[in-house]
Design a protein around this motif. Structure first.
Motif: not given
Lengths: 212, 274
Positions: A8, A93, A95, A97, A131, A134, A138
């Motif tokens: 993303w 993904n 991302i 973290t 983050n 997320e 979802s």
């Protein structure tokens, strides 16, 4: 919007951004961030002056524009490279973290990241950072900052589609050279945007952008 | 930038430890006699004590020291991970040397000591690379490594000379005083060399500041004064009490200089971007 995520990315149309900082507030509210923590920040970059002309009149070249910045979840994140414990890591993904169980609070990622994305939570003694909401993703929802933006200057989407956006020009001041970390973000510049090596302007609100 | 006192202590203490081990190894190769006038265990113990103090300072820097168990999980990419690894290798080698002294045939184990010196050299290199971040131009140059090596020579040399002098004054074992003096003088030369490196770097940074403003730089006053006192010490090397006073004053000034220089180093942090 739910799909098997690849990577993303945020988008910012600086021409639309009014610098209202609703994105900052929404991020703080959603993540219940402590005083001093700002996962999303809005830098007000301004400069210029009045110049006397030969006929005795004056003209100005004053400029101001806003850049809303959070973690760019970079392709080549310097925070994950320098982290000794691998607490800072990209998930499936893409991302980036923080594994709170592994973070030893050395704050080295804070030194290294040119966007100031990793921020230290003094109460928890750990690093924290954006983050990408997320949990919202979802559930098929947009990140809090994107939902809150009143002018729709902020957006997000899959990086493999966004990176083809020909309007994107992320090399503007006061952002760092994109070659350092290869940020995954699309930035449509303001018409007054200065190039990344500009020295004529300054950040007008450094207290809102400096490290926590 | 957050408080950096623990990092000042950690870097200086380990640089002193590494420098003193370099001096010990150099002393061995310089005068290849059977440890005449060289209190090996005293030097090793002093170096290990500095290492442990450095480790305590490093732990004080961490907010969550328990997660330090993962600290060498990123050896492939992170210079901080490598630095932490070599901190333990260096201290471990020193501890091994001290623990195995009673069972070793010779007091001086050149192989393990060479290993500790090499680990120390790699530690200093890793330490400098930790600061050579591409996002922090004020640190991202070879001057950082040179400065750390200079600090190791200054602090290690002065520590070695002090331990050697104190041991020579208090020892009743009849060590060869002339040879012991040579060790001290060699250590002082190491400290003076380190000081000269730091003074040159300091002057260069001030010169560079005129062309491109730097966030902070320092005058190498402390190091210059320390060098003068070290030279006085070398000239007075026959009067035991006077030489100890001169050496102690030089040590205070040089350590003060190192602390002030290291604080200035951390204050010069200036990251690109936001």
């Amino acid at each position: 919007m739910t799909r098997e995520l690849n990577k993303w990315a945020f988008t910012l149309d600086a021409q639309q951004c009014t610098g209202c900082k609703t994105c900052m507030v929404a991020c703080k509210d959603k993540n219940n961030l402590a005083l001093g923590l700002r996962w999303r920040r809005v830098a007000e970059y301004c400069g210029g002056q009045w110049m006397p002309l030969p006929d005795g009149t004056f003209m100005q070249d004053v400029f101001t524009y806003y850049v809303s910045v959070s973690c760019n979840h970079c392709m080549d994140p310097i925070c994950t490279q320098v982290c000794p414990t691998t607490a800072m890591h990209p998930d499936e993904n893409g991302i980036v973290t923080v594994d709170q169980g592994k973070c030893m609070g050395c704050r080295y990622c804070e030194w290294a990241c040119p966007y100031g994305a990793p921020q230290f939570d003094a109460d928890a003694g750990r690093m924290t950072k954006c983050n990408f909401c997320e949990d919202y993703l979802s559930e098929g929802r947009s990140p809090a900052c994107v939902s809150a933006c009143p002018t729709r200057a902020l957006g997000f989407g899959p990086w493999d589609e966004l990176e083809k956006d020909a309007r994107s020009q992320p090399d503007i001041a006061p952002l760092p050279d994109i070659k350092i970390t290869t940020p995954c973000s699309v930035l449509v510049p303001h018409r007054m945007s200065r190039t990344q090596d500009d020295v004529t302007g300054t950040i007008a609100n450094p207290e809102e952008n400096k490290d926590a | 930038m957050h408080s950096h006192w623990s990092l000042v202590a950690f870097t200086l203490l380990f640089q002193a430890s590494v420098g003193s081990i370099w001096c010990l190894l150099a002393a061995h190769f310089m005068i290849n006699t059977a440890n005449t006038g060289l209190p090996v265990i005293s030097h090793l113990t002093a170096a290990l004590a500095l290492s442990f103090a450095g480790m305590a300072a490093a732990l004080a820097h961490l907010s969550n020291p328990r997660a330090g168990l993962f600290a060498i999980a990123n050896l492939r990419h992170s210079w901080l991970s490598r630095e932490i690894f070599f901190v333990h290798v260096h201290a471990g080698a020193l501890a091994l040397l001290i623990i195995t002294t009673p069972i070793r045939p010779k007091e001086f184990d050149v192989f393990v000591l060479s290993g500790a010196s090499l680990a120390g050299a790699i530690l200093l290199y890793s330490m400098s690379r930790v600061y050579q971040l591409k996002t922090v131009p004020s640190w991202n140059h070879s001057g950082t490594l040179l400065s750390f090596v200079g600090s190791a020579l200054v602090l290690g040399g002065i520590q070695f000379a002090l331990v050697q002098t104190i041991c020579a004054m208090t020892s009743s074992t009849g060590h060869d005083a002339v040879t012991a003096d040579i060790y001290v003088q060699a250590a002082i030369i190491a400290a003076v060399s380190g000081s000269l490196i730091k003074m040159t770097l300091g002057l260069y940074q001030r010169f560079k500041k005129k062309r491109r403003p730097a966030k902070s730089s320092h005058w190498p006053v402390f190091h210059g004064s320390g060098v003068i006192l070290c030279v006085i010490f070398l000239l007075l090397a026959k009067a035991a009490l006077v030489e100890l006073i001169a050496l102690s004053l030089a040590a205070i000034i040089l350590v003060g200089g190192e602390i002030s220089h290291r604080i200035a180093f951390y204050h010069s942090y200036d990251r690109v971007g936001l």
